[in-house]
Design an enzyme around this catalytic site. Structure first.
Site, PDB file in Angstrom:
ATOM      1  N   CYS A 117       0.817  -1.212   0.000  1.00  0.00           N
ATOM      2  CA  CYS A 117       0.000   0.000   0.000  1.00  0.00           C
ATOM      3  C   CYS A 117       0.855   1.269   0.000  1.00  0.00           C
ATOM      4  CB  CYS A 117      -0.902  -0.013   1.236  1.00  0.00           C
ATOM      5  SG  CYS A 117      -2.045   1.372   1.311  1.00  0.00           S
ATOM      6  N   ARG A 155     -12.790   0.592  -4.293  1.00  0.00           N
ATOM      7  CA  ARG A 155     -12.210   0.562  -2.944  1.00  0.00           C
ATOM      8  C   ARG A 155     -11.765   1.943  -2.486  1.00  0.00           C
ATOM      9  NH1 ARG A 155      -7.554  -0.602   0.234  1.00  0.00           N
ATOM     10  NH2 ARG A 155      -8.006  -2.237   1.761  1.00  0.00           N
TER      11      ARG A 155
END
Length: 496
Positions: A319, A418
């Site tokens: 991430c 998302r």
């Protein structure tokens, strides 16, 4: 004026556990890692409990059918990724659920007029060597015979040989009628020294198959997670956009638990999604939410009805949300604050909401730290992506094997749902994840055995017999940079 947090944002690597008295009641062989996955009232039992506190992230490169089956078999839980069509995700759920413990509904079947080439195609695609032959080629058709690898020889039989000439006919098979118990079915398998027992109804239609290998697997996997029909438990990731269409399809397919997948769960759209699920299914379908990093966000999702809440923004190895947007928090600080808010919520409402620490796991002991700080279970991507059971490809780079691993916010996944903030533009404006390789690590079982052994060993050192005990009595200390150096091999030459 902006709000400032006085304390630094801490990570797992900045803490160590202080040992407590180890008693005969908390030796590793006696420690229970059973943990709730869903909200429950004080004095009651949760609807869903895992036998180990590990779940797989809902990512394309992590959680597919094989991971769902393998992780449930070991007592953990898998969330099938939602960044795919509704139909394909529902089919994945259905496939996992069809792997009922002991009684398997056959997905691959043939007709008598099919050929050896059809058998070979199925074997190449699925690695299945036992194939039922029914009158119409369906999984509930009239059973006519069974094909196994012992029924043909590629060097002797031609690809166009009809299945009818190769199969063992039903009159020569040992079968049993539906309604037989799994114990009785296994007794038949052992008494007749067969590998597969077809289960049929009174009209001779195929119901399911029982395999000798599944009996062996259950004996070696006593922690397996099943529903009341002896099917493996499996979850699914959903988003806050197409949930009105996706959720009913997943429920129809048999999903056991839903999880709203978002990098930031503190939003009105998550609240609306939770309320839709609970209103439509009257609380029978459970849904988790997140991710959050502070008590205000926890309270918002708790009041909305979330059945579990995920903690963590930007800490996953894949991430780059913190780098791209400057939002997030050190995972240890987030878990500590949210766990305190959860405990206060339980005291005032009488309802306990399980917490999932999502991301920031670099070493196995970080799992133990997350549990000690108040998490009930841990969600991981990189850990599971390394393994045989993940959906990604294993490739060779140099002299080593690696697995492909990419984030849901990468250009490869392009899971814009998302990260969308309500404008519904339908595209990924910028990346919040990367595309990468990670060292290949082997099978799920061999890795879990080591990880679980470490977790139990540390809990034993800390005098904890189970996770609630660990929550209550764990002692933690911050460590300095010099303490970290001291804790590793030092002042010597390590032999390779």
């Amino acid at each position: 004026m902006a709000t400032y947090f006085d304390t630094p944002s801490r990570t797992f690597g900045e803490y160590l556990l202080i040992p407590s008295l180890t008693t005969r009641e908390c030796t590793p062989d006696k420690i229970s890692l059973a943990t709730p996955l869903t909200r429950y009232k004080t004095g009651e039992k949760p609807a869903i409990t895992a036998n180990i506190p590990l779940v797989s992230a809902g990512m394309q490169s992590v959680s597919g059918v094989q991971m769902g089956i393998a992780l449930a078999r070991e007592g953990g839980f898998c969330f099938i990724y939602g960044s795919q069509s509704i139909e394909s995700q529902a089919e994945m759920i259905r496939t996992v659920k069809n792997n009922r413990a002991g009684f398997v509904i056959s997905k691959w079947n043939l007709k008598p007029t099919d050929t050896l080439q059809d058998i070979l195609n199925i074997k190449a695609e699925t690695d299945h060597s036992t194939i039922p032959i029914t009158d119409d080629g369906s999984h509930h058709g009239q059973l006519l015979g069974l094909i196994t690898s012992k029924d043909y020889r590629i060097s002797r039989d031609t690809p166009d040989t009809p299945v009818a000439q190769l199969m063992t006919p039903v009159d020569s098979l040992i079968t049993s009628e539906e309604g037989i118990s799994l114990t009785a079915a296994n007794d038949l398998i052992w008494d007749h020294k067969i590998n597969c027992l077809p289960i049929i109804d009174r009209k001779g239609r195929l119901n399911s198959l029982v395999f000798r290998k599944d009996y062996d697997q259950h004996k070696h996997n006593p922690l397996s997670l099943f529903d009341d029909q002896k099917r493996y438990l499996v979850g699914a990731s959903i988003n806050s956009h197409d949930y009105k269409q996706r959720v009913p399809a997943l429920v129809e397919a048999g999903v056991d638990l839903l999880c709203i997948d978002s990098s930031d769960g503190y939003s009105v759209w998550q609240k609306e999604t939770i309320e839709f699920v609970h209103k439509k299914y009257k609380g029978a379908v459970k849904v988790g939410a997140g991710n959050v990093v502070d008590k205000a966000a926890f309270k918002y999702l708790a009041d909305a009805g979330a059945d579990f809440i995920k903690i963590g923004i930007g800490g996953g190895s894949i991430c780059i949300t913190r780098e791209q947007k400057g939002i997030g928090r050190g995972q240890a600080s987030a878990v500590i604050e949210v766990a305190a808010a959860r405990d206060e919520y339980a005291r005032t409402t009488g309802e306990y909401i399980p917490l999932c620490s999502d991301g920031s796991i670099v070493h196995d002991y970080h799992i133990t730290l997350a549990l000690a700080m108040g998490a009930d279970f841990v969600m991981m991507g990189r850990y599971f992506a390394r393994l045989d059971e993940s959906p990604s490809a294993k490739v060779k780079r140099g002299n080593d094997f690696v697995k492909e691993y990419w984030g849901e916010g990468s250009n490869r996944a392009r899971n814009w749902q998302r990260y969308d903030l309500g404008d519904h533009k339908g595209g990924l404006t910028f990346q919040e994840g990367v595309d990468s390789y990670i060292p290949y690590a082997g099978t799920l079982k061999e890795n879990l055995n080591i990880t679980i052994a470490k977790v139990k060993s540390t809990m034993s050192n800390c005098g904890a017999a189970d996770i609630p005990d660990f929550h209550k009595n764990a002692k933690l200390t911050l460590v300095s940079d010099l303490s970290l150096v001291e804790g590793a091999p030092h002042d010597l030459i390590v032999r390779e």
